[in-house]
Design an enzyme around this catalytic site. Structure first.
Site, PDB file in Angstrom:
ATOM      1  CG  HIS A  87    -147.177  24.705   9.904  1.00  0.00           C
ATOM      2  ND1 HIS A  87    -147.414  25.908   9.277  1.00  0.00           N
ATOM      3  CD2 HIS A  87    -147.768  24.793  11.121  1.00  0.00           C
ATOM      4  CE1 HIS A  87    -148.096  26.691  10.102  1.00  0.00           C
ATOM      5  NE2 HIS A  87    -148.336  26.033  11.220  1.00  0.00           N
ATOM      6  CD  GLU A  96    -151.080  23.589  10.647  1.00  0.00           C
ATOM      7  OE1 GLU A  96    -150.790  23.096  11.771  1.00  0.00           O
ATOM      8  OE2 GLU A  96    -151.338  24.804  10.482  1.00  0.00           O
ATOM      9  CG  ASP A 140    -154.715  29.051  14.441  1.00  0.00           C
ATOM     10  OD1 ASP A 140    -154.428  27.939  13.962  1.00  0.00           O
ATOM     11  OD2 ASP A 140    -154.017  29.625  15.306  1.00  0.00           O
ATOM     12  NE  ARG A 148    -151.544  27.519  20.081  1.00  0.00           N
ATOM     13  CZ  ARG A 148    -151.702  27.809  18.787  1.00  0.00           C
ATOM     14  NH1 ARG A 148    -152.476  27.049  18.019  1.00  0.00           N
ATOM     15  NH2 ARG A 148    -151.084  28.850  18.253  1.00  0.00           N
ATOM     16  CG  HIS A 174    -146.598  23.156  16.049  1.00  0.00           C
ATOM     17  ND1 HIS A 174    -147.857  22.642  15.846  1.00  0.00           N
ATOM     18  CD2 HIS A 174    -146.590  24.397  15.463  1.00  0.00           C
ATOM     19  CE1 HIS A 174    -148.588  23.530  15.170  1.00  0.00           C
ATOM     20  NE2 HIS A 174    -147.852  24.601  14.954  1.00  0.00           N
ATOM     21  CE1 TYR A 186    -148.648  29.929   7.362  1.00  0.00           C
ATOM     22  CE2 TYR A 186    -146.674  28.619   7.694  1.00  0.00           C
ATOM     23  CZ  TYR A 186    -147.675  29.428   8.199  1.00  0.00           C
ATOM     24  OH  TYR A 186    -147.699  29.744   9.532  1.00  0.00           O
TER      25      TYR A 186
END
Length: 353
Positions: free
Chosen positions: A182, A317, A255, A83, A108, A184
């Site tokens: 990104h 990330e 996060d 961000r 992003h 996962y």
């Protein structure tokens, strides 16, 4: 000579353009499937301690789901991951306004970021590795970014069970650049499960606290004596249960960006599922890794006809510090014509008995 296998198949159509999926298979049976759309890794198949192969990354099996939903499964983020406050920054005395795609903030890379682009792809097949090269030309002013940016990435799968990412970029005007992937991970290999029993190690003595918009506050906080101290490893469940205000702020989980120590001879982070024995080691040249435990991932989409639950995966990330352009002491994410961008990240896949 036995080369790593490469299979190519049609995956769908996007605005009259073909979307293709390449599947790379090494000598050990490890598979990685990748799209030219978003340079998305749709699956990574590795074996467990019983010799059984399964997909350990979150992804969809069709293009329609990637277009309909935006969880960034396996996607390239950029030109700047994370961000940026109000989508604004100043550079060399000039102020710039980027597109705002998460409330008032930029996330992003904007609305049509790298994860939504069709990349040009070339494939080089060698004896012990396959290298996929992705290129994209970003025009001056796209999403508000100054400068024409020529972005290049390579994904390499080799016979050491490594996925290597090399990022490069050039520009004709000063701009900002801080890409990531990104991916996962869910090392159980079972759709519809969570990762709370996974164990996570991160070689970090400091992290970035965030506010209620998930933006860095500007502080750099020590991990010692907090739930963020992952140097000795923790079970994800211990983190999600924590009453730490930073954990509760994002729905009960991580996060957050961790500033990495980069200790020689040691990985920067390790993720382990003791039940399957699957282990991922991450090593990067980037300053930090943003760990996200999918606290808000549960939604109206499914994988293999199974609803995606909260904590369905965990990201690593690798990137420069989030919103670095707006905070002193957060490092340099400025890309200049005479200073090309280069960074490497490696994911190594292994099995513990």
């Amino acid at each position: 000579m036995v080369y790593i296998k490469v299979l190519k198949e049609h995956f769908g159509r996007l605005e009259e353009n073909d979307v293709w999926q390449w599947t790379l298979i090494n000598d050990h049976g490890m598979k990685m499937s990748v799209l030219n759309y978003g340079a998305i890794v749709t699956s990574i198949e590795t074996k467990d301690k019983f010799g059984e192969f399964a997909n350990i990354s979150l992804g969809f099996s069709n293009l329609e789901d990637y277009l309909a939903y935006s969880p960034y499964f396996g996607a390239t983020l950029g030109p700047v991951a994370g961000r940026i406050t109000k989508g604004q920054f100043s550079l060399d005395g000039k102020k710039f306004q980027l597109t705002q795609n998460e409330g008032a903030n930029h996330r992003h890379g904007g609305k049509l970021n790298f994860s939504k682009k069709l990349w040009d792809v070339s494939v080089e097949e060698n004896l012990d590795e396959v290298i996929m090269t992705f290129t994209y030309h970003m025009a001056d002013g796209e999403n508000g970014y100054p400068g024409n940016i020529d972005a290049t990435m390579t994904y390499t799968l080799n016979n050491k069970n490594e996925w290597l990412i090399h990022y490069e970029a050039k520009t004709d005007k000063p701009t900002i650049y801080n890409p990531s992937n990104h991916i996962y991970f869910n090392l159980t290999g079972e759709a519809g499960t969570d990762v709370v029993s996974h164990h996570l190690w991160v070689s970090s003595e400091a992290f970035l606290p965030i506010n209620n918009e998930s933006l860095p506050t500007g502080a750099i906080a020590p991990t010692e004596n907090t739930i963020f101290d992952l140097r000795a490893g923790r079970e994800i469940a211990e983190i999600t249960r924590s009453q730490d205000q930073q954990i509760k702020l994002v729905g009960g989980g991580l996060d957050h960006a961790f500033i990495l120590k980069h200790e020689n001879g040691r990985p920067d982070a390790v993720l382990l599922d003791t039940q399957s024995g699957r282990r991922v080691e991450m090593e990067t040249e980037a300053d930090s890794v943003l760990i996200y435990t999918a606290n808000s991932l549960a939604g109206n989409f499914s994988i293999q006809n199974k609803p995606v639950p909260k904590y369905a995966g965990i990201t690593m990330e690798t990137q420069g510090l989030v919103d670095a352009i707006n905070h002193e002491g957060f490092g340099n994410i400025i890309l200049r014509p005479d200073q090309p961008f280069k960074s490497k990240t490696a994911f190594r896949f292994a099995v513990e008995s």
